[in-house]
Design a protein around this motif. Structure first.
Motif, PDB file in Angstrom:
ATOM      1  N   LEU A  17       0.853  -1.182   0.000  1.00  0.00           N
ATOM      2  CA  LEU A  17       0.000   0.000   0.000  1.00  0.00           C
ATOM      3  C   LEU A  17       0.891   1.234   0.000  1.00  0.00           C
ATOM      4  CD1 LEU A  17      -3.030   0.661   0.337  1.00  0.00           C
ATOM      5  CD2 LEU A  17      -2.659   0.672   2.811  1.00  0.00           C
ATOM      6  N   LYS A  18       0.550   2.212  -0.874  1.00  0.00           N
ATOM      7  CA  LYS A  18       1.388   3.416  -0.921  1.00  0.00           C
ATOM      8  C   LYS A  18       0.775   4.612  -0.209  1.00  0.00           C
ATOM      9  CE  LYS A  18       4.327   3.075  -4.962  1.00  0.00           C
ATOM     10  NZ  LYS A  18       4.215   3.412  -6.386  1.00  0.00           N
ATOM     11  N   GLY A  19      -0.551   4.641  -0.151  1.00  0.00           N
ATOM     12  CA  GLY A  19      -1.181   5.804   0.454  1.00  0.00           C
ATOM     13  C   GLY A  19      -2.512   5.468   1.066  1.00  0.00           C
ATOM     14  N   CYS A  20      -2.963   6.349   1.965  1.00  0.00           N
ATOM     15  CA  CYS A  20      -4.314   6.222   2.493  1.00  0.00           C
ATOM     16  C   CYS A  20      -4.818   7.624   2.806  1.00  0.00           C
ATOM     17  CB  CYS A  20      -4.356   5.315   3.721  1.00  0.00           C
ATOM     18  SG  CYS A  20      -3.318   5.858   5.074  1.00  0.00           S
ATOM     19  N   ALA A  21      -6.100   7.735   3.029  1.00  0.00           N
ATOM     20  CA  ALA A  21      -6.670   9.058   3.284  1.00  0.00           C
ATOM     21  C   ALA A  21      -7.984   8.916   4.021  1.00  0.00           C
ATOM     22  CB  ALA A  21      -6.895   9.790   1.964  1.00  0.00           C
ATOM     23  N   ARG A  22      -8.336   9.993   4.697  1.00  0.00           N
ATOM     24  CA  ARG A  22      -9.643  10.059   5.372  1.00  0.00           C
ATOM     25  C   ARG A  22     -10.177  11.464   5.200  1.00  0.00           C
ATOM     26  NH1 ARG A  22      -8.897  13.319   9.806  1.00  0.00           N
ATOM     27  NH2 ARG A  22      -6.803  13.345  10.658  1.00  0.00           N
ATOM     28  N   SER A  23     -11.506  11.606   5.368  1.00  0.00           N
ATOM     29  CA  SER A  23     -12.054  12.959   5.368  1.00  0.00           C
ATOM     30  C   SER A  23     -11.760  13.590   6.732  1.00  0.00           C
ATOM     31  CB  SER A  23     -13.550  12.930   5.086  1.00  0.00           C
ATOM     32  OG  SER A  23     -14.220  12.257   6.124  1.00  0.00           O
ATOM     33  N   MET A  24     -11.774  14.906   6.771  1.00  0.00           N
ATOM     34  CA  MET A  24     -11.374  15.614   7.993  1.00  0.00           C
ATOM     35  C   MET A  24     -12.144  15.165   9.233  1.00  0.00           C
ATOM     36  SD  MET A  24     -12.372  18.269  10.067  1.00  0.00           S
ATOM     37  CE  MET A  24     -13.356  19.490   9.202  1.00  0.00           C
ATOM     38  N   PRO A  25     -13.500  15.042   9.150  1.00  0.00           N
ATOM     39  CA  PRO A  25     -14.192  14.654  10.387  1.00  0.00           C
ATOM     40  C   PRO A  25     -13.979  13.190  10.793  1.00  0.00           C
ATOM     41  CG  PRO A  25     -15.707  15.680   8.810  1.00  0.00           C
ATOM     42  CD  PRO A  25     -14.451  15.373   8.071  1.00  0.00           C
ATOM     43  N   THR A  26     -13.449  12.359   9.926  1.00  0.00           N
ATOM     44  CA  THR A  26     -13.180  10.945  10.247  1.00  0.00           C
ATOM     45  C   THR A  26     -12.090  10.889  11.320  1.00  0.00           C
ATOM     46  OG1 THR A  26     -13.738  10.380   7.986  1.00  0.00           O
ATOM     47  CG2 THR A  26     -12.482   8.735   9.201  1.00  0.00           C
TER      48      THR A  26
ATOM     49  N   ASP B 103      -4.542   7.465  10.842  1.00  0.00           N
ATOM     50  CA  ASP B 103      -3.262   8.198  10.840  1.00  0.00           C
ATOM     51  C   ASP B 103      -2.211   7.419  11.629  1.00  0.00           C
ATOM     52  OD1 ASP B 103      -5.543   9.877  10.452  1.00  0.00           O
ATOM     53  OD2 ASP B 103      -4.291  11.666  10.672  1.00  0.00           O
ATOM     54  N   LEU B 104      -2.665   6.800  12.743  1.00  0.00           N
ATOM     55  CA  LEU B 104      -1.719   6.058  13.596  1.00  0.00           C
ATOM     56  C   LEU B 104      -1.164   4.850  12.850  1.00  0.00           C
ATOM     57  CD1 LEU B 104      -3.821   6.189  16.890  1.00  0.00           C
ATOM     58  CD2 LEU B 104      -1.894   7.658  16.265  1.00  0.00           C
ATOM     59  N   VAL B 105      -2.040   4.201  12.073  1.00  0.00           N
ATOM     60  CA  VAL B 105      -1.603   3.028  11.300  1.00  0.00           C
ATOM     61  C   VAL B 105      -0.626   3.463  10.204  1.00  0.00           C
ATOM     62  CG1 VAL B 105      -2.352   1.136   9.808  1.00  0.00           C
ATOM     63  CG2 VAL B 105      -3.779   1.825  11.745  1.00  0.00           C
ATOM     64  N   ALA B 106      -0.992   4.550   9.503  1.00  0.00           N
ATOM     65  CA  ALA B 106      -0.149   5.025   8.399  1.00  0.00           C
ATOM     66  C   ALA B 106       1.238   5.387   8.920  1.00  0.00           C
ATOM     67  CB  ALA B 106      -0.798   6.224   7.726  1.00  0.00           C
ATOM     68  N   LYS B 107       1.263   6.010  10.080  1.00  0.00           N
ATOM     69  CA  LYS B 107       2.550   6.413  10.670  1.00  0.00           C
ATOM     70  C   LYS B 107       3.397   5.177  10.967  1.00  0.00           C
ATOM     71  CE  LYS B 107       4.298   9.518  14.162  1.00  0.00           C
ATOM     72  NZ  LYS B 107       4.074   9.904  15.538  1.00  0.00           N
ATOM     73  N   ALA B 108       2.754   4.176  11.577  1.00  0.00           N
ATOM     74  CA  ALA B 108       3.487   2.948  11.912  1.00  0.00           C
ATOM     75  C   ALA B 108       3.990   2.242  10.663  1.00  0.00           C
ATOM     76  CB  ALA B 108       2.586   2.022  12.722  1.00  0.00           C
TER      77      ALA B 108
ATOM     78  N   PHE C 244      -3.512  11.217   3.960  1.00  0.00           N
ATOM     79  CA  PHE C 244      -4.038  12.541   3.618  1.00  0.00           C
ATOM     80  C   PHE C 244      -5.333  12.821   4.364  1.00  0.00           C
ATOM     81  CE2 PHE C 244      -1.508  11.073   0.098  1.00  0.00           C
ATOM     82  CZ  PHE C 244      -0.757  12.181  -0.246  1.00  0.00           C
ATOM     83  N   GLU C 245      -5.549  14.094   4.674  1.00  0.00           N
ATOM     84  CA  GLU C 245      -6.793  14.537   5.308  1.00  0.00           C
ATOM     85  C   GLU C 245      -7.490  15.472   4.328  1.00  0.00           C
ATOM     86  OE1 GLU C 245      -6.314  17.193   8.677  1.00  0.00           O
ATOM     87  OE2 GLU C 245      -8.067  16.302   9.650  1.00  0.00           O
ATOM     88  N   VAL C 246      -8.637  15.067   3.822  1.00  0.00           N
ATOM     89  CA  VAL C 246      -9.329  15.837   2.774  1.00  0.00           C
ATOM     90  C   VAL C 246     -10.693  16.290   3.304  1.00  0.00           C
ATOM     91  CG1 VAL C 246      -8.223  14.345   1.040  1.00  0.00           C
ATOM     92  CG2 VAL C 246     -10.600  13.929   1.664  1.00  0.00           C
ATOM     93  N   PRO C 247     -11.342  17.248   2.631  1.00  0.00           N
ATOM     94  CA  PRO C 247     -12.692  17.625   3.068  1.00  0.00           C
ATOM     95  C   PRO C 247     -13.678  16.476   2.854  1.00  0.00           C
ATOM     96  CG  PRO C 247     -11.773  19.279   1.580  1.00  0.00           C
ATOM     97  CD  PRO C 247     -10.883  18.084   1.508  1.00  0.00           C
ATOM     98  N   THR C 248     -14.840  16.583   3.456  1.00  0.00           N
ATOM     99  CA  THR C 248     -15.909  15.601   3.265  1.00  0.00           C
ATOM    100  C   THR C 248     -16.324  15.547   1.796  1.00  0.00           C
ATOM    101  OG1 THR C 248     -16.697  15.893   5.497  1.00  0.00           O
ATOM    102  CG2 THR C 248     -18.300  15.095   3.895  1.00  0.00           C
TER     103      THR C 248
END
Ligand code: G6P
Ligand code: ZN
Length: 607
Positions: A363-372, A377-382, A388-392
């Motif tokens: 896996l190269k990337g992941c993302a969530r919407s801001m309110p998620t 983020d903790l998994v991606a960091k590990a 990425f954090e994007v708008p809804t």
């Protein structure tokens, strides 16, 4: 229909039905209709509004005017037109086909019965291909909103990448709705029978009807190891219930879960699509929105009440439960007496991505919407991958998925990619929409592999407990205040936005505000800026309070209040999420003055 010149086979088994009609183009004078601005996900209004006068025609022509202006190859091109089966779907499809042909479209693709789920539409646009790659598609759906003559209808345009039209296109469409003077349509088109696969040759135009499941299924087979999921299904201690909530998922669920993967017949419930989703919307039937409040039947079957608390059940409780919304892009995942929040589900799928063949290459990337929640983020960091954090709104994930491809060749590539939202949407880069059945299969795949490894049945709850022990738990809940006065809700948001930044350093109980702003997104791929995407209060301990107004309603306003509190692995991980976030909700009510603005003292939905 008119004279059928011949009825021969189309090569892939579909009959070719020739009809030497002459289609005449007519220009119909019209006038702009106010309020045709698409929201978070297309244009949604009361069904009766859509049915009135030129409402649909004006919007569809405005889309074509935009596409033609943008040099999209409409002339002689292929267009997908289908929907989620809600009330007025068949009529709307016929209107769209006529306008499309009059604007130069050469070939229309339609799922059987005019049905295609939102993710299946994306799959068809991207992968059906064979030399007639569509330039885009219309999806007739208002997603999870109730359907029926007294409820909602909607329409959404997706581009050649299979994803929702980006804002730069939708704002041009809106501009066109404000200055439109005529729309084009054709006369002489016979009413087409969309109930069976067929190829209609209508003069120099073609309408192709194909099995609504086949393209999506083909793609999903490339993503998952169906054999290992079959072995899980065959275990005597594994039972599944998949509730399609009378939306479009039914045919997909039956075919994939029961026929392909071997779940017991009857495992797929509410699997016949209904125009009002079994309505009316005042009853729970009719509101095909998979969450603890509206998926009443499934939640009870899984031994929970709508607060997510365990209840006793006289019947055996299935080991796995899932539900889909009207257009089948949303998912809710449960195991026996256990609900997993969409934010946690996303984090856990990302954490276990190596068990899913789709991500074999890593896996190269992941993302969530801001309110998620920040669990992913903790998994991606590990794992050392981009997060990425994007708008809804799903459309914001599309650019990230298209990075490093023909669309954005000079950008680094973030795919293979997984993304998700708190609003029960999860998906990956196999399509450009969230994909309800993909999320279900992702979980089944993870459980199948873990069960094989452990030599005993592993449940969603087992995976969650293990996950929280490793990463800690982002307790999370969302309060919705539905149907509030729009002007008052906007005033409340304005008040909080106006104070942006001023509350930094202020304490509430033992919590101190660290960040207080209005979320704004700078798209790293195309450089576009999206302002005003929700008010945030982020505390020093990482807890968050977020306010947003829903962009998918059709009447009044819905205030969404998102609450999140992080507990580290050493903390108490077994509490009920609603209890943990309650003190945060009290602070949120102080910060917003919600009661005096809206007159509400409790939310309509907590999930
Ligand atoms: C649709 C979009 C989602 C979005 C959701 C939010 O389902 O496809 O991407 O998260 O709406 O809806 P809201 O009502 O909160 O604007
Ligand atoms: Zn939906």
């Amino acid at each position: 229909m008119g004279q059928i010149a011949s009825n021969i086979c189309g090569g892939d088994g579909r009959p070719v039905i020739k009809n030497d009609v002459t289609l005449t183009i007519k220009n119909v004078p019209t006038e702009p209709i106010a309020g045709q601005a698409p929201g978070t996900s297309g244009l949604r209004k009361k069904t009766k509004v859509f049915m009135e006068g030129n409402y649909l025609a004006n919007y569809v022509q405005s889309v074509f005017n935009t596409l033609i202006e943008e040099n999209v190859p409409v002339q002689g091109g292929t267009l997908v037109v289908s929907g989620d089966g809600r009330y007025w779907n068949p009529e709307a499809i016929q209107i769209i086909i006529k306008i499309a042909f009059a604007n130069g479209v050469g070939r229309i693709w339609c799922g059987t019965d005019g049905l295609l789920s939102t993710p299946a539409t994306s799959a068809v646009i991207r992968a059906r291909g064979y030399g007639f790659e569509p330039f885009g598609g219309f999806i007739c759906s208002a997603s999870h909103n109730p359907g029926g003559i007294n409820d909602d209808f909607g329409i959404k345009y997706n581009c050649e990448n299979g994803g929702p039209a980006p804002e730069k296109l939708t704002s041009k469409m809106l501009e066109w709705t404000g200055k439109i003077k005529e729309y084009k349509s054709v006369e002489g088109l016979p009413n087409l029978d969309l109930s069976k696969p067929a190829i209609y040759k209508l003069g120099d135009k073609i309408v192709e009807v194909f099995d609504c499941v086949e393209d999506h299924l083909k793609l999903l087979k490339q993503c998952f190891d169906f054999n290992s999921i079959k072995r899980l299904m065959a275990r005597p201690d594994f039972t599944i219930v998949y509730d399609s909530m009378s939306g479009v998922q039914g045919p997909y669920a039956r075919r994939i879960i029961e026929q392909e993967l071997g779940a017991k017949p009857g495992s797929c419930t509410n699997a016949d699509p209904k125009p009002d989703f079994g309505g009316p919307s005042s009853a729970w039937h009719g509101h095909a929105d998979p969450n603890l409040t509206y998926a009443v039947e499934l939640v009870a079957t899984m031994g929970l009440n709508k607060e997510g608390q365990k209840i006793s059940s006289s019947k055996p409780i299935p080991s796995f439960g899932a539900a889909a919304d009207g257009d089948a892009d949303r998912n809710m995942i449960l195991s026996s007496q256990f609900f997993i929040s969409p934010s946690d589900s996303l984090a856990m799928i990302v954490d276990n991505a190596d068990l899913i063949p789709q991500f074999r290459a890593g896996l190269k990337g992941c993302a969530r919407s801001m309110p998620t929640s920040g669990a992913v983020d903790l998994v991606a960091k590990a794992k050392g991958i981009e997060c990425f954090e994007v708008p809804t709104g799903w459309k914001f994930f599309g650019n990230l998925m298209d990075s490093g491809t023909q669309y954005f060749p000079d950008k680094p590539q973030y795919t293979p990619f997984i993304c998700g939202e708190e609003s029960f949407g999860t998906g990956a880069d196999h399509v450009r929409e969230k994909d309800g059945i993909w999320a279900v299969l992702a979980w089944l795949q993870i459980l199948a592999k873990k069960t094989e490894q452990a030599g005993k049945l592993v449940s969603v709850e087992d995976v969650a407990n293990q996950h929280w022990k490793t990463y800690g738990r982002n307790y999370y809940a969302r309060y919705d205040y539905e149907g509030v006065d729009k002007a008052k809700a906007e005033d409340m948001m304005k008040m909080m936005s106006g104070k942006s930044g001023q509350l930094v350093g202020k304490s509430y109980g033992n919590m101190k505000i660290k960040i207080n702003d209005v979320f704004e997104y700078n798209d790293p791929v195309d450089g576009s800026v999206s302002k005003n995407q929700g008010v945030r209060f982020i505390f020093e301990d990482g807890s968050r309070i977020i306010f947003r107004l829903s962009g998918t309603g059709v009447a009044g306003a819905t205030v969404r209040l998102y609450l999140e509190k992080y507990t580290p692995p050493t903390g108490n991980l077994g509490m009920h999420q609603f209890d943990v976030v309650k003190p945060l909700a009290d602070v949120a009510l102080q910060l917003s003055n919600l009661k005096s603005y809206t007159g509400r003292d409790k939310p309509t939905v907590i999930t």
